[in-house]
Design an enzyme around this catalytic site. Sequence first.
Site, PDB file in Angstrom:
ATOM      1  N   LYS A  90       0.859  -1.189   0.000  1.00  0.00           N
ATOM      2  CA  LYS A  90       0.000   0.000   0.000  1.00  0.00           C
ATOM      3  C   LYS A  90       0.892   1.235   0.000  1.00  0.00           C
ATOM      4  O   LYS A  90       1.781   1.385   0.852  1.00  0.00           O
ATOM      5  CB  LYS A  90      -0.871  -0.046   1.260  1.00  0.00           C
TER       6      LYS A  90
HETATM    7  C1  E4P Z   1      -8.270   2.024   3.626  1.00  0.00           C
HETATM    8  O1  E4P Z   1      -7.504   1.249   3.138  1.00  0.00           O
HETATM    9  C2  E4P Z   1      -8.112   2.644   4.940  1.00  0.00           C
HETATM   10  O2  E4P Z   1      -7.443   1.738   5.785  1.00  0.00           O
HETATM   11  C3  E4P Z   1      -9.410   2.962   5.593  1.00  0.00           C
HETATM   12  O3  E4P Z   1     -10.517   2.519   4.849  1.00  0.00           O
HETATM   13  C4  E4P Z   1      -9.520   4.311   6.180  1.00  0.00           C
HETATM   14  O4  E4P Z   1     -10.756   4.427   6.821  1.00  0.00           O
HETATM   15  P1  E4P Z   1     -11.082   5.601   7.835  1.00  0.00           P
HETATM   16  O5  E4P Z   1     -11.258   6.855   7.055  1.00  0.00           O
HETATM   17  O6  E4P Z   1     -12.369   5.178   8.490  1.00  0.00           O
HETATM   18  O7  E4P Z   1      -9.935   5.677   8.801  1.00  0.00           O
END
Ligand code: E4P
Length: 214
Positions: free
Chosen positions: A83
């Site tokens: 990522k």
């Molecule tokens: C995506 O890969 C992120 O880990 C995640 O969906 C972020 O979510 P949040 O905005 O609820 O922290």
Amino acid sequence: MKIFIDSGDTNEIREAHEMGLIDGVTTNPTLASKSGKPFKQLIMEITEIIDGPISAEVVSTTAAEIIPEGEGLAQWHKNIVVKVPLIGEGLKAVKALTAKGIKTNVTLCFTASQALLAAKAGATYISPFVGRLDDISTDGMQVIRDIRLIYDNYGYETQILTASARSPMHFLEAARIGSDVITAPFSVLKQLLHHPLTDSGLKKFLADWEKAQK
Ligand code: E4P
């Protein structure tokens, strides 16, 4: 639509897996630090629960550092998806990692134009954060609609991974639009299951059955 769980909690990942819901897992540095486990240990534990794509995020911010960090993460397990943040240096790294056959998930995407750039760089997944857009009074799901249109217009194979999903409506709308994947916390996945008519209907069936036994 594939369903990933957005979590660093192996108990809830296991529970969601046992319910047959989960195709993969996304983590981020916030979720990983909440787990209290060393990052590699956490990711390896997840690989033992789920046989599907598992996103592990880099913490470097220059291509020169992201590339070796991503290569290192990819060596941990065949299911690791690296990522990478949606910044210029991140896209350079995505191009290089893709050329080496390493899968990437480009994260922190907030516009369809950013998603177009990530697809051009060769991203395997793009993660637009719909909940965080809603938080600032912008329609997060419109970004998913726009990305779907643009990717279909030009035949990009990057998969849309609707992220930062906070409600059953995000889930339903993502499926309507044709998002390839959604990632959501376990709390949201559990909300999807519930309907008051399911609960009251089941209660009545069981009560009627009991009565008939007497
Ligand atoms: C995506 O890969 C992120 O880990 C995640 O969906 C972020 O979510 P949040 O905005 O609820 O922290």
